[in-house]
Write a protein that holds these residues in place. Structure first.
Motif, PDB file in Angstrom:
ATOM      1  N   ALA A   1       0.815  -1.217   0.000  1.00 10.38           N
ATOM      2  CA  ALA A   1       0.000   0.000   0.000  1.00 10.38           C
ATOM      3  C   ALA A   1       0.848   1.267   0.000  1.00 10.38           C
ATOM      4  CB  ALA A   1      -0.939  -0.004   1.202  1.00 10.38           C
ATOM      5  N   LYS A   2       1.886   1.289   0.836  1.00 13.68           N
ATOM      6  CA  LYS A   2       2.669   2.518   1.008  1.00 13.68           C
ATOM      7  C   LYS A   2       3.546   2.824  -0.198  1.00 13.68           C
ATOM      8  CE  LYS A   2       4.664   5.967   3.241  1.00 13.68           C
ATOM      9  NZ  LYS A   2       5.450   5.774   4.459  1.00 13.68           N
ATOM     10  N   TYR A   3       4.175   1.805  -0.760  1.00 14.34           N
ATOM     11  CA  TYR A   3       5.188   2.048  -1.775  1.00 14.34           C
ATOM     12  C   TYR A   3       4.790   1.613  -3.190  1.00 14.34           C
ATOM     13  CZ  TYR A   3       8.074   2.827   2.326  1.00 14.34           C
ATOM     14  OH  TYR A   3       8.576   3.312   3.515  1.00 14.34           O
ATOM     15  N   LEU A   4       4.141   0.458  -3.315  1.00 18.77           N
ATOM     16  CA  LEU A   4       3.858  -0.035  -4.662  1.00 18.77           C
ATOM     17  C   LEU A   4       2.654   0.642  -5.297  1.00 18.77           C
ATOM     18  CD1 LEU A   4       4.805  -2.013  -6.801  1.00 18.77           C
ATOM     19  CD2 LEU A   4       3.233  -3.695  -5.855  1.00 18.77           C
ATOM     20  N   THR A   5       1.607   0.875  -4.523  1.00 18.64           N
ATOM     21  CA  THR A   5       0.388   1.458  -5.087  1.00 18.64           C
ATOM     22  C   THR A   5       0.632   2.794  -5.787  1.00 18.64           C
ATOM     23  OG1 THR A   5      -1.019   0.311  -3.489  1.00 18.64           O
ATOM     24  CG2 THR A   5      -1.951   2.244  -4.564  1.00 18.64           C
ATOM     25  N   PRO A   6       1.379   3.740  -5.174  1.00 17.46           N
ATOM     26  CA  PRO A   6       1.620   5.010  -5.881  1.00 17.46           C
ATOM     27  C   PRO A   6       2.364   4.825  -7.206  1.00 17.46           C
ATOM     28  CG  PRO A   6       2.130   5.233  -3.556  1.00 17.46           C
ATOM     29  CD  PRO A   6       1.919   3.775  -3.801  1.00 17.46           C
ATOM     30  N   ALA A   7       3.305   3.889  -7.248  1.00 20.19           N
ATOM     31  CA  ALA A   7       4.049   3.648  -8.489  1.00 20.19           C
ATOM     32  C   ALA A   7       3.146   3.067  -9.575  1.00 20.19           C
ATOM     33  CB  ALA A   7       5.225   2.715  -8.220  1.00 20.19           C
ATOM     34  N   LEU A   8       2.295   2.121  -9.193  1.00 13.45           N
ATOM     35  CA  LEU A   8       1.396   1.513 -10.178  1.00 13.45           C
ATOM     36  C   LEU A   8       0.352   2.507 -10.674  1.00 13.45           C
ATOM     37  CD1 LEU A   8       0.822  -2.076  -8.734  1.00 13.45           C
ATOM     38  CD2 LEU A   8       2.357  -1.344 -10.570  1.00 13.45           C
ATOM     39  N   LYS A   9      -0.019   3.467  -9.826  1.00 12.52           N
ATOM     40  CA  LYS A   9      -0.960   4.502 -10.265  1.00 12.52           C
ATOM     41  C   LYS A   9      -0.356   5.381 -11.350  1.00 12.52           C
ATOM     42  CE  LYS A   9      -3.930   5.001  -6.187  1.00 12.52           C
ATOM     43  NZ  LYS A   9      -4.339   5.902  -5.075  1.00 12.52           N
ATOM     44  N   ARG A  10       0.963   5.515 -11.359  1.00 11.51           N
ATOM     45  CA  ARG A  10       1.637   6.268 -12.413  1.00 11.51           C
ATOM     46  C   ARG A  10       1.814   5.416 -13.660  1.00 11.51           C
ATOM     47  NH1 ARG A  10       7.006   9.185 -10.519  1.00 11.51           N
ATOM     48  NH2 ARG A  10       6.767   9.962 -12.653  1.00 11.51           N
ATOM     49  N   PHE A  11       2.066   4.132 -13.473  1.00 11.16           N
ATOM     50  CA  PHE A  11       2.375   3.249 -14.594  1.00 11.16           C
ATOM     51  C   PHE A  11       1.130   2.860 -15.393  1.00 11.16           C
ATOM     52  CE2 PHE A  11       3.150  -0.925 -16.523  1.00 11.16           C
ATOM     53  CZ  PHE A  11       4.384  -0.726 -17.128  1.00 11.16           C
ATOM     54  N   ALA A  12       0.067   2.464 -14.701  1.00 14.35           N
ATOM     55  CA  ALA A  12      -1.103   1.898 -15.367  1.00 14.35           C
ATOM     56  C   ALA A  12      -1.762   2.835 -16.379  1.00 14.35           C
ATOM     57  CB  ALA A  12      -2.118   1.440 -14.325  1.00 14.35           C
ATOM     58  N   PRO A  13      -1.999   4.120 -16.069  1.00 11.97           N
ATOM     59  CA  PRO A  13      -2.659   4.987 -17.055  1.00 11.97           C
ATOM     60  C   PRO A  13      -1.829   5.196 -18.323  1.00 11.97           C
ATOM     61  CG  PRO A  13      -2.762   5.961 -14.860  1.00 11.97           C
ATOM     62  CD  PRO A  13      -1.794   4.838 -14.790  1.00 11.97           C
ATOM     63  N   ARG A  14      -0.514   5.142 -18.207  1.00 15.20           N
ATOM     64  CA  ARG A  14       0.354   5.368 -19.366  1.00 15.20           C
ATOM     65  C   ARG A  14       0.486   4.129 -20.239  1.00 15.20           C
ATOM     66  NH1 ARG A  14       5.613   8.404 -16.727  1.00 15.20           N
ATOM     67  NH2 ARG A  14       4.496  10.073 -15.646  1.00 15.20           N
ATOM     68  N   HIS A  15       0.352   2.956 -19.619  1.00 10.84           N
ATOM     69  CA  HIS A  15       0.618   1.709 -20.341  1.00 10.84           C
ATOM     70  C   HIS A  15      -0.532   0.735 -20.122  1.00 10.84           C
ATOM     71  CE1 HIS A  15       4.596   3.406 -20.831  1.00 10.84           C
ATOM     72  NE2 HIS A  15       4.757   3.450 -19.523  1.00 10.84           N
ATOM     73  N   GLY A  16      -1.698   1.114 -20.638  1.00  3.97           N
ATOM     74  CA  GLY A  16      -2.897   0.317 -20.424  1.00  3.97           C
ATOM     75  C   GLY A  16      -2.857  -1.048 -21.065  1.00  3.97           C
ATOM     76  N   ALA A  17      -1.969  -1.240 -22.055  1.00  4.09           N
ATOM     77  CA  ALA A  17      -1.888  -2.536 -22.732  1.00  4.09           C
ATOM     78  C   ALA A  17      -0.979  -3.516 -22.000  1.00  4.09           C
ATOM     79  CB  ALA A  17      -1.390  -2.352 -24.169  1.00  4.09           C
TER      80      ALA A  17
END
Length: 288
Positions: free
Chosen positions: A103-119
C-alpha cells in the motif's frame, strides 16, 4: 535563463544514482560533463542545489524543491515523445511485493504506470520476501519489491525502519519473559527481533507464528504479544515501543527491486523497473 532538459536529466540522474559516476552511464556523459551541466543548472536558477564533498552528495532545500519540478517536466517530455514516436508497450509483468510494502510504496508507483501503459497486464503476488526471492530467481516472477537478504541482491532503493509495536490497551512489554509474535523462521524481521532481544539479554517466548502481516497485527491488537514490524505497516492505533518500554533498537530493512534474468529484453519490465527505481529510491543525500 531557460532550464534545459539536458541539465535536468543530469540533475535527476545524479539524485537517483547517488553520484556523478553512477549517473554517467544513464545519461551517456562523462563525469566532468555532468558536473558542468549541474553548474549551468545552478547558475540558471541562481541557487545551490547540491552540496558535494569527496564522498557524499546532499540536496539543499532548493534542490529538493527543484527535484519535484524536474521529475514532472521530464515525465511530460517522455509522454510527449511516446505519443508521437514511441511504440505502445504491451505484454505482461509478473510482480511480487510483501504485504507491508504494497500500500505505502507499490500502489503510488502503479498509479503512475497503469494509465500510461494500459496494454500492459500486471499480475501481482503478495508474499514474504523470503518466498519472493526464489521465485524471481526461478523466473516465475519478473520483478519483486523485497527486503534483501544480502547487499548484492537487486537494486537498493531505501532503508525501511523496523519498530517494536504493542497495543496501548495492554502493557504486554512489562512481562518477563516477553511474549512476541514473529514471522516464519527464515524471516529477516524475525531474525532482527530475536537478535535485538539477545543483545539486550532480554528473555522472550514466541507465542504467535504467522507469515502474514494481518496475523501479526491481530496478535498485537488482542494483547497476545508485541511484534517487530516495518514502520510503514504500523496502524495508527498501535503504539510504537522503545527504550522507555525496555526494548532496544532494530536493524532496518534494505528495500530493493529484484529482477529475474529471464525477463531481460522485456520492454514492459524495463519501464516498470525504472519507474520503481525513480519513484521509490531515497538516496543517501536525501536522507541526510
Amino acid at each position: 535563463m531557460e532550464l534545459q532538459l539536458d541539465w535536468l536529466k543530469c540533475f535527476v540522474a545524479v539524485v537517483d544514482n547517488g553520484s556523478l559516476s553512477g549517473a554517467a552511464p544513464q545519461v551517456h556523459r562523462s563525469q566532468s560533463a555532468i558536473s558542468m551541466q549541474l553548474k549551468k543548472l545552478e547558475a540558471a536558477v541562481g541557487r545551490q542545489l547540491l552540496l558535494r564533498d569527496a564522498r557524499h552528495l546532499q540536496l539543499t532545500a532548493d534542490g529538493q524543491v527543484l527535484l519535484g519540478y524536474a521529475r514532472r517536466l521530464l515525465d511530460l517530455h517522455a509522454d510527449a515523445q511516446s505519443a508521437f514516436h514511441g511504440a505502445e508497450l504491451a505484454g505482461r509483468v509478473r510482480l511480487g511485493v510483501p504485504d507491508d510494502y504494497a500500500a505505502k510504496y507499490l500502489t503510488p508507483a502503479l498509479k503512475r504506470f497503469a494509465p500510461r501503459h494500459g496494454a500492459v497486464e500486471i499480475e501481482l503476488d503478495c508474499e514474504q520476501s523470503t518466498s519472493l526471492i526464489p521465485r524471481v530467481e526461478q523466473g516465475e516472477l519478473d520483478l519483486a519489491l523485497i527486503s534483501r537478504d544480502h547487499s548484492r541482491r537487486g537494486t537498493l532503493l531505501f532503508h525501511e525502519p523496523m519498530v517494536w509495536v504493542g497495543s496501548p490497551q495492554f502493557d504486554i512489554w512489562r512481562r518477563d519473559p516477553l511474549p512476541i509474535a514473529v514471522y516464519e523462521s527464515v524471516s529477516l524481521a524475525r531474525r532482527s527481533a530475536i537478535n535485538s532481544l539477545a543483545l539486550q539479554g532480554r528473555e522472550y517466548r514466541v507465542v504467535y507464528n504467522s507469515s502474514s502481516l494481518a496475523g501479526q497485527i491481530a496478535a498485537v491488537e488482542s494483547g497476545l504479544a508485541v511484534a517487530a514490524l516495518t514502520r510503514c505497516s504500523v496502524p495508527e492505533h498501535l503504539q510504537i515501543l522503545g527504550e522507555q518500554e525496555g526494548l532496544g533498537p532494530l536493524e532496518p530493512m534494505q528495500v530493493a527491486v529484484y529482477r529475474s534474468r529471464a525477463s531481460k529484453g522485456s520492454r514492459p519490465v524495463d519501464h516498470l523497473q525504472q519507474l520503481l527505481i525513480k519513484t521509490l529510491r531515497i538516496s543517501a543525500f536525501q536522507q541526510a
